[in-house]
Design a protein around this motif. Structure first.
Motif, PDB file in Angstrom:
ATOM      1  N   HIS A 128       0.842  -1.200   0.000  1.00  0.00           N
ATOM      2  CA  HIS A 128       0.000   0.000   0.000  1.00  0.00           C
ATOM      3  C   HIS A 128       0.878   1.252   0.000  1.00  0.00           C
ATOM      4  O   HIS A 128       0.657   2.196  -0.767  1.00  0.00           O
ATOM      5  N   ASP A 178       1.294   4.084  -2.931  1.00  0.00           N
ATOM      6  CA  ASP A 178       1.149   5.527  -2.682  1.00  0.00           C
ATOM      7  C   ASP A 178       2.240   6.310  -3.403  1.00  0.00           C
ATOM      8  O   ASP A 178       1.963   7.288  -4.101  1.00  0.00           O
ATOM      9  N   HIS A 235      -3.760  -0.744  -4.736  1.00  0.00           N
ATOM     10  CA  HIS A 235      -3.765   0.152  -3.575  1.00  0.00           C
ATOM     11  C   HIS A 235      -5.084   0.014  -2.820  1.00  0.00           C
ATOM     12  O   HIS A 235      -5.107  -0.162  -1.601  1.00  0.00           O
TER      13      HIS A 235
END
Length: 136
Positions: free
Chosen positions: A87, A91, A118
């Motif tokens: 994750h 980003d 994500h």
């Protein structure tokens, strides 16, 4: 092995893209271990790549997979650690892709898969620990 979570094909494709992206940096392991002799970094990277390989065992190694759902059998703590890392990496990539270049059609498709990955990380993390909410 007991099932930790079940994901859809779209979620699988997004996670696959994130894992594939991380595995492209596997040469960093060889650099840390062989050239730099930075064994702490090498060990950390080895653990991360091991998690990636473990996820691939559940979702498949090939880019395309016709199954409609995928059972994740990693232990919950290991899966949580992996999803938090993926994750955070997503980003960074999504921010860079939005600020550094005009996207080609292929870049846009890759960004879409990164976004799906994500979002899949966030959803599975909530499913694994609803008390923590969406704070990967």
């Amino acid at each position: 092995m007991p099932v930790t979570a079940t994901i859809t094909k779209d979620q699988r494709d997004g996670l696959y893209e994130l894992v594939r992206h991380h595995l492209y940096s596997i040469d960093a392991l060889w650099t840390a271990f062989g050239r730099s002799r930075d064994y702490a970094t090498a060990e950390c990277l080895a653990l991360e790549f091991g998690e990636d390989f473990r996820l691939l065992a559940d979702i498949g190694w090939a880019a395309d997979n016709d199954r409609k759902s995928f059972e994740l059998t990693m232990p919950p703590l290991d899966l949580t650690e992996l999803l938090r890392r993926l994750h955070a990496e997503a980003d960074k990539v999504l921010v860079e892709s939005g600020t550094e270049r005009e996207a080609s059609e292929e870049d846009a498709r890759t960004d879409d898969r990164f976004q799906i990955g994500h979002d899949a990380c966030a959803k599975i993390l909530v499913d694994l620990d609803p008390q923590k909410g969406e704070s990967p």
